[in-house]
Design an enzyme around this catalytic site. Sequence first.
Site, short mmCIF file in Angstrom:
data_model
loop_
_atom_site.label_atom_id
_atom_site.label_comp_id
_atom_site.label_asym_id
_atom_site.label_seq_id
_atom_site.Cartn_x
_atom_site.Cartn_y
_atom_site.Cartn_z
N LYS A 177 0.85 -1.20 0.00
CA LYS A 177 0.00 0.00 0.00
C LYS A 177 0.88 1.25 0.00
O LYS A 177 2.10 1.16 0.22
CB LYS A 177 -0.91 -0.02 1.23
CG LYS A 177 -0.17 -0.02 2.56
CD LYS A 177 -1.11 -0.35 3.72
CE LYS A 177 -0.35 -0.34 5.05
NZ LYS A 177 -1.21 -0.85 6.15
N TYR A 228 15.89 30.39 5.35
CA TYR A 228 14.79 31.25 5.80
C TYR A 228 14.81 31.45 7.31
O TYR A 228 15.07 30.50 8.06
CB TYR A 228 13.45 30.61 5.45
CG TYR A 228 13.11 30.63 3.97
CD1 TYR A 228 13.04 31.83 3.26
CD2 TYR A 228 12.84 29.44 3.31
CE1 TYR A 228 12.72 31.83 1.92
CE2 TYR A 228 12.52 29.44 1.96
CZ TYR A 228 12.45 30.64 1.27
OH TYR A 228 12.13 30.63 -0.05
N MET A 274 11.48 24.32 0.79
CA MET A 274 10.75 23.41 -0.08
C MET A 274 11.68 22.66 -1.03
O MET A 274 11.51 21.47 -1.29
CB MET A 274 9.69 24.18 -0.88
CG MET A 274 8.73 23.26 -1.62
SD MET A 274 7.54 24.15 -2.62
CE MET A 274 6.55 24.96 -1.39
C1 LIG Z 1 -0.46 -1.79 6.81
C2 LIG Z 1 -1.01 -3.03 7.36
C3 LIG Z 1 -0.20 -4.14 7.60
C4 LIG Z 1 1.31 -4.10 7.43
O1 LIG Z 1 1.89 -3.50 8.57
P1 LIG Z 1 3.48 -3.41 8.76
O2 LIG Z 1 3.64 -2.93 10.14
O3 LIG Z 1 3.95 -2.43 7.74
O4 LIG Z 1 4.02 -4.76 8.52
C5 LIG Z 1 -0.80 -5.32 8.01
N1 LIG Z 1 -2.13 -5.39 8.20
C6 LIG Z 1 -2.94 -4.34 8.01
C7 LIG Z 1 -4.40 -4.47 8.25
C8 LIG Z 1 -2.41 -3.12 7.61
O5 LIG Z 1 -3.22 -2.08 7.43
#
Ligand SMILES: *Cc1c(COP(=O)(O)O)cnc(C)c1O
Length: 379
Positions: free
Chosen positions: A36, A266, A314
């Site tokens: 993800k 800055y 930035m």
């Molecule tokens: C993101 C996620 C994981 C993975 O978690 P990590 O700590 O990155 O291994 C596993 N299960 C769910 C439901 C998640 O949302």
Amino acid sequence: MPLRAVAEINLAAIERNVRTLIGRLAPGARLCAVVKADGYGHGAVPAARAALRGGAGALAVASAEEAAELRDGGFRAPILVLGALSREELPMAVAAGAELVAWDERFVEAVRAVMGDGAGYGPVRVHVKLDTGLGRLGTRRLEQALAVAHAVLDAAPELELAGAMTHFATADEDLEFVERQLRAFVPFVASLRLAAPGAIVAHAANSAATVRVASTHLDMVRCGIAIYGADPMNVDPAASRLEPALSLHSYVAAVKLAASGDSAGYGRRFVADRETWIATLPIGYGDGVSRGLSNNGEVLIGGRRYPLVGTVSMDNVTVDLGPSPRVEVGELATLIGTDGRERLTAEDLARRIGTINYEVLCGISRRVPRAYHRDGAAE
Ligand SMILES: *Cc1c(COP(=O)(O)O)cnc(C)c1O
């Protein structure tokens, strides 16, 4: 000359991390690679490919769009959407042939309705989520989770009951609470196995639980951060024999002498108290280098460590090279990664700004091109 900013990603490291993790799994457990948020900043498609090469049996994402991106990328492996799906997002997830997570019967009805649209999809595989303590998604009530599972079974052949899942709140810290969550989860798994013999994949463990508590492995683990070689406890990944896959680089675009009293950046947050050379690197918070590193970071140039001074802007940061610089315009600068004997990790960086490696890695912005390699060789 190097690019202004680039994230180099070693796909061989992801592959090896997956192998290492699989090597530690309880017998019978599979690894689902969580890609993800664009593979935690590493690029979802290349990261997924590397994870599958390393032996992962499934992929997981958070959203319908992420599932569609993988399916369009040509993956045939199971893709699990971990997150909530709105009615608007559901058709895209179903069209991607993703497996879904349910915890309420109305959602099961909505999936049925999408199937009823006659799109000719295969059965949608559904995992039922029991909230055993994270208090986020899932239902806290065992009876409701069971009712949802039965609603899925009743919706055959359009729907298929695929799994029982939960998610830990404290796998990176309090293992007693992990045990408590696991004890709450086990009866649910047993009930589902009775309801759908041979069909249920039970899964609970994230990276931290995978590394720390073998009894959480069940049928499958869901590893995200660890496959990228980042440590789920935000300590040195070498402690878990994980190998960071990402390094973040910029280069020295300018070097100039500051007299005592001259400032850099800055707000004049850095004022030289002696004559010193200042380098400017064309990377900044627009690239994901947190402004929290202002007067509070380090970079590696020519195998040496130098302090980031002044405010992170930035597009640029400034570095104090000291009174007698050994640094030339055009030299490579490392913000995450190794240079000679020196090393800066995403974990170091996260600690400096009071966050975790996850946020540092996900925060590297789209402006930073990703360059893929395998142990230094072209992909
Ligand atoms: C993101 C996620 C994981 C993975 O978690 P990590 O700590 O990155 O291994 C596993 N299960 C769910 C439901 C998640 O949302």
